[in-house]
Design a protein around this motif. Sequence first.
Motif, PDB file in Angstrom:
ATOM      1  N   ASP A 144      44.598  34.234  53.471  1.00  0.00           N
ATOM      2  CA  ASP A 144      45.622  33.474  54.202  1.00  0.00           C
ATOM      3  C   ASP A 144      46.894  34.277  54.481  1.00  0.00           C
ATOM      4  N   ILE A 145      47.260  35.164  53.583  1.00  0.00           N
ATOM      5  CA  ILE A 145      48.504  35.914  53.766  1.00  0.00           C
ATOM      6  C   ILE A 145      48.229  37.289  54.373  1.00  0.00           C
ATOM      7  N   SER A 146      47.360  38.030  53.723  1.00  0.00           N
ATOM      8  CA  SER A 146      47.056  39.380  54.206  1.00  0.00           C
ATOM      9  C   SER A 146      46.154  39.352  55.442  1.00  0.00           C
ATOM     10  N   LYS A 147      45.358  38.284  55.576  1.00  0.00           N
ATOM     11  CA  LYS A 147      44.439  38.084  56.714  1.00  0.00           C
ATOM     12  C   LYS A 147      43.380  39.178  56.801  1.00  0.00           C
ATOM     13  N   ARG A 148      42.966  39.684  55.649  1.00  0.00           N
ATOM     14  CA  ARG A 148      41.981  40.766  55.669  1.00  0.00           C
ATOM     15  C   ARG A 148      40.600  40.324  55.193  1.00  0.00           C
ATOM     16  N   ASN A 149      40.517  39.192  54.516  1.00  0.00           N
ATOM     17  CA  ASN A 149      39.210  38.615  54.151  1.00  0.00           C
ATOM     18  C   ASN A 149      38.314  39.568  53.361  1.00  0.00           C
ATOM     19  N   CYS A 150      38.877  40.228  52.388  1.00  0.00           N
ATOM     20  CA  CYS A 150      38.102  41.166  51.563  1.00  0.00           C
ATOM     21  C   CYS A 150      37.551  40.537  50.300  1.00  0.00           C
ATOM     22  N   ILE A 151      38.108  39.381  49.901  1.00  0.00           N
ATOM     23  CA  ILE A 151      37.769  38.837  48.592  1.00  0.00           C
ATOM     24  C   ILE A 151      36.912  37.592  48.724  1.00  0.00           C
ATOM     25  N   THR A 152      35.868  37.544  47.918  1.00  0.00           N
ATOM     26  CA  THR A 152      35.031  36.357  47.810  1.00  0.00           C
ATOM     27  C   THR A 152      34.916  36.014  46.329  1.00  0.00           C
ATOM     28  N   MET A 153      34.553  34.756  46.057  1.00  0.00           N
ATOM     29  CA  MET A 153      34.291  34.346  44.686  1.00  0.00           C
ATOM     30  C   MET A 153      32.776  34.365  44.509  1.00  0.00           C
ATOM     31  N   VAL A 154      32.325  35.033  43.477  1.00  0.00           N
ATOM     32  CA  VAL A 154      30.884  35.174  43.253  1.00  0.00           C
ATOM     33  C   VAL A 154      30.546  34.689  41.849  1.00  0.00           C
ATOM     34  N   ALA A 155      29.329  34.246  41.669  1.00  0.00           N
ATOM     35  CA  ALA A 155      28.876  33.822  40.342  1.00  0.00           C
ATOM     36  C   ALA A 155      28.970  35.012  39.394  1.00  0.00           C
ATOM     37  N   VAL A 156      29.471  34.748  38.214  1.00  0.00           N
ATOM     38  CA  VAL A 156      29.711  35.850  37.283  1.00  0.00           C
ATOM     39  C   VAL A 156      28.425  36.618  36.980  1.00  0.00           C
ATOM     40  N   GLY A 157      27.308  35.913  37.019  1.00  0.00           N
ATOM     41  CA  GLY A 157      26.029  36.573  36.741  1.00  0.00           C
ATOM     42  C   GLY A 157      25.640  37.590  37.791  1.00  0.00           C
ATOM     43  N   SER A 158      26.171  37.440  39.011  1.00  0.00           N
ATOM     44  CA  SER A 158      25.832  38.385  40.083  1.00  0.00           C
ATOM     45  C   SER A 158      26.816  39.543  40.127  1.00  0.00           C
ATOM     46  N   ALA A 159      27.779  39.549  39.217  1.00  0.00           N
ATOM     47  CA  ALA A 159      28.787  40.609  39.210  1.00  0.00           C
ATOM     48  C   ALA A 159      28.408  41.725  38.239  1.00  0.00           C
ATOM     49  N   GLN A 160      27.130  41.876  37.981  1.00  0.00           N
ATOM     50  CA  GLN A 160      26.685  42.927  37.070  1.00  0.00           C
ATOM     51  C   GLN A 160      27.191  44.283  37.546  1.00  0.00           C
TER      52      GLN A 160
END
Length: 92
Positions: free
Chosen positions: A58-74
């Motif tokens: 919303d502020i930076s308008k770069r859309n780099c971050i997503t929320m992912v299930a912790v199990g998929s963040a291996q």
Amino acid sequence: MYKVAHVDASKCSASNCRLCVLYCPEPNTLLYDEKRNTAFVAVDRCKGCGACLRICTDISKRNCITMVAVGSAQGEFEMSRYGMPDVSKQEK
Ligand code: SF4
Ligand code: SF4
């Protein structure tokens, strides 16, 4: 399902923004890698609050971050793998 933030390094490294790093309420959790020129999340410290997602979207308008299930963040448990970043070696 517990979710944590994930930074798309290929998108983030196209900028030199660092805005999300300023707003993460958890210490030593959303960090900046000077060599890769990207923010990254120490998954084992992320509380999943989503503040960084809102900042990047919303502020930076770069859309780099997503929320992912912790199990998929291996493999992104940065603190476990590397320990605390040595800021004395980071480029000024
Ligand atoms: S707000 Fe987005 S573009 Fe800026 S440093 Fe964070 S992830 Fe990278
Ligand atoms: S979700 Fe919250 S705790 Fe996790 S990196 Fe983003 S701002 Fe920090």
